[in-house]
Design a protein around this motif. Sequence first.
Motif, short mmCIF file in Angstrom:
data_model
loop_
_atom_site.label_atom_id
_atom_site.label_comp_id
_atom_site.label_asym_id
_atom_site.label_seq_id
_atom_site.Cartn_x
_atom_site.Cartn_y
_atom_site.Cartn_z
N ASP A 81 1.94 7.81 -7.86
CA ASP A 81 1.09 7.94 -6.68
C ASP A 81 1.07 6.64 -5.90
O ASP A 81 1.16 5.55 -6.48
CB ASP A 81 -0.35 8.28 -7.10
CG ASP A 81 -0.49 9.68 -7.66
OD1 ASP A 81 0.43 10.49 -7.46
OD2 ASP A 81 -1.52 9.95 -8.31
N PRO A 82 0.94 6.71 -4.56
CA PRO A 82 0.81 5.47 -3.78
C PRO A 82 -0.47 4.73 -4.16
O PRO A 82 -1.49 5.37 -4.44
CB PRO A 82 0.78 5.94 -2.33
CG PRO A 82 0.34 7.37 -2.40
CD PRO A 82 0.87 7.91 -3.70
N VAL A 83 -0.43 3.42 -4.16
CA VAL A 83 -1.60 2.64 -4.55
C VAL A 83 -2.76 2.86 -3.58
O VAL A 83 -3.92 2.70 -3.95
CB VAL A 83 -1.23 1.15 -4.67
CG1 VAL A 83 -1.11 0.50 -3.30
CG2 VAL A 83 -2.23 0.40 -5.54
N SER A 84 -2.44 3.28 -2.36
CA SER A 84 -3.49 3.55 -1.37
C SER A 84 -4.35 4.74 -1.76
O SER A 84 -5.42 4.94 -1.18
CB SER A 84 -2.87 3.79 0.01
OG SER A 84 -1.96 4.87 -0.03
N SER A 85 -3.91 5.54 -2.74
CA SER A 85 -4.70 6.67 -3.18
C SER A 85 -5.89 6.26 -4.05
O SER A 85 -6.78 7.06 -4.31
CB SER A 85 -3.83 7.66 -3.97
OG SER A 85 -3.38 7.09 -5.20
N LEU A 86 -5.90 5.01 -4.51
CA LEU A 86 -6.99 4.52 -5.37
C LEU A 86 -8.20 4.11 -4.54
O LEU A 86 -8.07 3.71 -3.38
CB LEU A 86 -6.52 3.31 -6.19
CG LEU A 86 -5.32 3.52 -7.13
CD1 LEU A 86 -4.99 2.21 -7.83
CD2 LEU A 86 -5.61 4.61 -8.14
N SER A 87 -9.38 4.16 -5.15
CA SER A 87 -10.58 3.63 -4.50
C SER A 87 -10.47 2.12 -4.38
O SER A 87 -9.63 1.48 -5.03
CB SER A 87 -11.81 3.98 -5.32
OG SER A 87 -11.81 3.26 -6.55
N ARG A 93 0.80 -1.22 0.00
CA ARG A 93 0.00 0.00 0.00
C ARG A 93 0.83 1.28 0.00
O ARG A 93 0.37 2.32 -0.46
CB ARG A 93 -0.96 0.00 1.20
CG ARG A 93 -2.08 -1.01 1.04
CD ARG A 93 -3.01 -1.02 2.24
NE ARG A 93 -3.60 0.26 2.54
CZ ARG A 93 -4.65 0.77 1.90
NH1 ARG A 93 -5.20 0.11 0.91
NH2 ARG A 93 -5.13 1.95 2.25
N LEU A 94 2.07 1.21 0.49
CA LEU A 94 2.91 2.41 0.49
C LEU A 94 3.70 2.54 -0.80
O LEU A 94 4.30 3.60 -1.06
CB LEU A 94 3.86 2.39 1.70
CG LEU A 94 3.18 2.40 3.07
CD1 LEU A 94 4.22 2.40 4.17
CD2 LEU A 94 2.25 3.61 3.22
N ALA A 95 3.73 1.48 -1.61
CA ALA A 95 4.45 1.53 -2.88
C ALA A 95 3.60 2.21 -3.94
O ALA A 95 2.40 2.42 -3.78
CB ALA A 95 4.84 0.12 -3.31
N SER A 96 4.24 2.54 -5.06
CA SER A 96 3.55 3.28 -6.11
C SER A 96 2.60 2.38 -6.88
O SER A 96 2.66 1.15 -6.83
CB SER A 96 4.57 3.87 -7.08
OG SER A 96 5.19 2.84 -7.83
#
Length: 529
Positions: free
Chosen positions: A417-423, A368-371
């Motif tokens: 962007d970090p993958v955690s930014s996605l829905s 989750r912290l990776a791009s």
Amino acid sequence: MSPEHPRTDRSVSTRIGARDISRNYGLVQANNGVSFNVTPGQIHAVVGENGAGKSTLMRILQGLEKPDSGTVILNDDPVQLRDPQQAIRLGIGMVHQEFMLAPELTLLENLVLGDEPMRTIAGPIAIVDWKKALTEARALEKRAGVAIDWDRPTATAPVHIQQYVEILRLLRRGNDVLILDEPTAVLAPQQVSKLIALLKQLRDQGASIIFISHKLHEVVALADHVTIMRRGKAVASASVDELDIAAMTRHIMGDAPADPSEQARAAVVLPDARRILRVEGLCAVTLDRSQALDNISMDVFQGEIVGIAGVAGNGQEELMECLAGLRPMSSGSISLNGAELAGKENMDFRRAGIGYVSPDRAHEGLARLASIADNVMAGSQHAPAFLKGPFRNLPAVGRAARQRLADLDVRYGALSDPVSSLSGGNQQKLVFARERASKPQVLIVSQPTRGVDLNGIAAIHAILKRHCEGGGCVVLASEELDELIALCDRILVLSEGRMVGAVRNEDATPETIGKLMLASGDGLEIAHV
């Protein structure tokens, strides 16, 4: 522990509610002028897609968050909730989707944990009064009309019993406002019916219940009133008698297209379809309290979606991990196109043509912290096409990442962007994009739509269908029986780590599958299905 506010009478118009609540996270407006109210003795459903603002609103009602503007209403008066402890003292409790019980304790120990009845034995020395605790527990189970073995270790208790204990723990603390987050997600249909009966009984005793769910047919069956949220706003609020499922769906989706997964899936399995995956006599021992598997056998054919059903904790996830090469087998066989895979590593399974979508994308499916780019390319980073000598070929990686994301219509800002930014839906589509990039024949897919909204669900269902139409096959484990019935050619049912039945699509109903889910695996021998 007694609440600061005693149970209110029916003369109060708002037991709990919100007045013009707004909450921002940077540029994102999670709640935008939300107002709603729950009366005493009412079951009030709150529905909406992921990201609609339901979770933020519930955190505010629990005292976990403070609104930027607006007011929480309690017993017709505004109140400022400082923290969850104050909310509990005021009679507000929540049963989370992920249960909060300590698995190593008994059910009785969990019931009183943090609020144990004490008995003084000498001066200031006191011990837990377990006799009083058991008396209180039995009074609560009688009130709720359920039967519970209070000495049972929580780790071995069925999920519906654990859920009862979560609810009774709140009642014991004097909570008469109950917030239930997706409470039926892990239950068989018959257990759902019992939970609905319990909640109606508590409502009739004066409790105010907020019911959060994506399952609109359960909202219709249970709730008195429904508030529908979309993009941070409460866009509709009415008696359930005034809104049918179609109307609720229109409010939830806005101008979005209807969910195509509601249409029956056209069978793509040909009469002479080639067998791709064969499992024979698969056994696996228990690991860290997991369910052991006993003599599982099954075939999966080209173009087929085979569903795996069962009450949570009965071996579905363990089976999926074995099929992906992530869990060791103690005996049995797994073969792909006739080639034996038993005893090999996960990478061997992947190279042979098996992809895997984990039920826990946050901790297993994604870093989750990776791009976004690193996540969608994971597993391919050492492929010659993405290397330039000993170094990564960043332009090639970027082109491939963008293509993978575009193929499944993943909506994102920048690859960095970090993958955690996605829905949630876009995170899950990214996982599918990565797993399908190697063109696997078999997709092992577990709980693919958990925590995904209606648009995301439709997209994921379409991905599974396209995979089969292209000549692959899918093994799908899901706690959503409607999802299995809509997608699968056959549904296999596990109970206590054994296969207890198989149902073809034309014969599948929630009732027939639910009866098998509650069956015991003792003494059953199911041949290849």
